[in-house]
Enzyme design. Sequence first.
Site, PDB file in Angstrom:
ATOM      1  N   TRP A  63       3.044   9.570  -8.456  1.00  0.00           N
ATOM      2  CA  TRP A  63       2.668   8.419  -9.287  1.00  0.00           C
ATOM      3  C   TRP A  63       3.772   7.355  -9.319  1.00  0.00           C
ATOM      4  O   TRP A  63       3.570   6.282  -9.873  1.00  0.00           O
ATOM      5  CB  TRP A  63       2.344   8.883 -10.709  1.00  0.00           C
ATOM      6  N   LYS A  64       4.928   7.672  -8.759  1.00  0.00           N
ATOM      7  CA  LYS A  64       6.069   6.735  -8.744  1.00  0.00           C
ATOM      8  C   LYS A  64       6.308   6.194 -10.164  1.00  0.00           C
ATOM      9  O   LYS A  64       6.101   6.922 -11.124  1.00  0.00           O
ATOM     10  CB  LYS A  64       5.835   5.641  -7.708  1.00  0.00           C
ATOM     11  N   HIS A  78      12.840  11.273  -1.414  1.00  0.00           N
ATOM     12  CA  HIS A  78      11.856  10.245  -1.064  1.00  0.00           C
ATOM     13  C   HIS A  78      12.600   9.028  -0.503  1.00  0.00           C
ATOM     14  O   HIS A  78      13.706   8.716  -0.940  1.00  0.00           O
ATOM     15  CB  HIS A  78      11.045   9.857  -2.303  1.00  0.00           C
ATOM     16  N   GLY A  92       0.586   8.119  -2.610  1.00  0.00           N
ATOM     17  CA  GLY A  92       1.106   7.194  -3.615  1.00  0.00           C
ATOM     18  C   GLY A  92      -0.033   6.461  -4.307  1.00  0.00           C
ATOM     19  O   GLY A  92      -0.674   6.996  -5.213  1.00  0.00           O
ATOM     20  N   GLY A  93      -0.310   5.242  -3.863  1.00  0.00           N
ATOM     21  CA  GLY A  93      -1.275   4.364  -4.536  1.00  0.00           C
ATOM     22  C   GLY A  93      -2.607   5.025  -4.858  1.00  0.00           C
ATOM     23  O   GLY A  93      -3.119   4.878  -5.984  1.00  0.00           O
TER      24      GLY A  93
HETATM   25  P1  13P Z   1       1.285   5.122  -0.530  1.00  0.00           P
HETATM   26  O1  13P Z   1       0.241   6.220  -0.481  1.00  0.00           O
HETATM   27  O2  13P Z   1       1.073   4.176  -1.664  1.00  0.00           O
HETATM   28  O3  13P Z   1       1.456   4.462   0.805  1.00  0.00           O
HETATM   29  O4  13P Z   1       2.691   5.850  -0.862  1.00  0.00           O
HETATM   30  C1  13P Z   1       3.103   6.921  -0.100  1.00  0.00           C
HETATM   31  C2  13P Z   1       4.286   7.540  -0.755  1.00  0.00           C
HETATM   32  O5  13P Z   1       5.374   7.001  -0.747  1.00  0.00           O
HETATM   33  C3  13P Z   1       4.067   8.821  -1.454  1.00  0.00           C
HETATM   34  O6  13P Z   1       5.287   9.421  -1.777  1.00  0.00           O
END
Ligand code: 13P
Length: 258
Positions: free
Chosen positions: A11-12, A100, A234-235
Amino acid sequence: MTRRGLVVGNWKMNLDYVEAVHLTQQLVTLLRAQAPASVDVVVAPPFVDLRSVTSVVEAERADIEVAAQHVSHRERGAFTGEVSLDMLTRLGVSWVIVGHSERRTLFHMDDDVVRETTRAALARRVRPIVCVGEDLAVRDGDDPEAFVTAQVGAALAGIGADPDAVVVAYEPIWAIGSGRSASAEQVRAMTVAIRRALAAHGLEGSRVLYGGSVTADNAGTLVDDGAVDGFLVGGASLKADSFHGIVRAVDDCYAGRR
Ligand code: 13P
């Protein structure tokens, strides 16, 4: 095929704890309605959301495990702003993302710290998801596989771990958040190279994930033709239906192999 699939939502720095609880509850409902047979599901919320998310997972007895996005390799002490492995395990966290590319490039996490963190996590029985991946300059150069397998070797040197406990996530930096995933051919070539590097460390059974603009639409091809065991998302992990769509796509690939 003995390895199970694995889909991890990173989820960053998104979602406060109220939003995190909401997303977790939606995910629990979707996973309950359509439970994957062969895929493990992990979410990696920001630190401040972890206890709320593990509370929902525990209360619902959901088949979701929880990861931190980062951890200190130190045990305790004067490390302002850092969080320790013991603090995470007390919260019910069983996985951690290590190295990461955003930590490596924005927060100066080098190969030595990645290795120390991987080692410390394994010692506390927290499973590391070790991230590797090249930038565009390396991709356009002679040998991106050599660059990435050197990162794998640096992270795992002398680790001597149970293969089940270690996951490597291949995330090409140019594909992250760009809407432009690596091709299945690029992913396959890198996955083969990574598996060879893992085997050199006695880790041929470890799972290899791909990350970088993964969606429910490209997930199936990347598993079947890219030869990965799943994804670090991620997104698309920030919405329950798109994340669940990826879990289902991976599970469908595994169902075809059963
Ligand atoms: P995205 O799926 O948004 O490209 O991000 C990938 C990511 O960095 C997952 O750790």
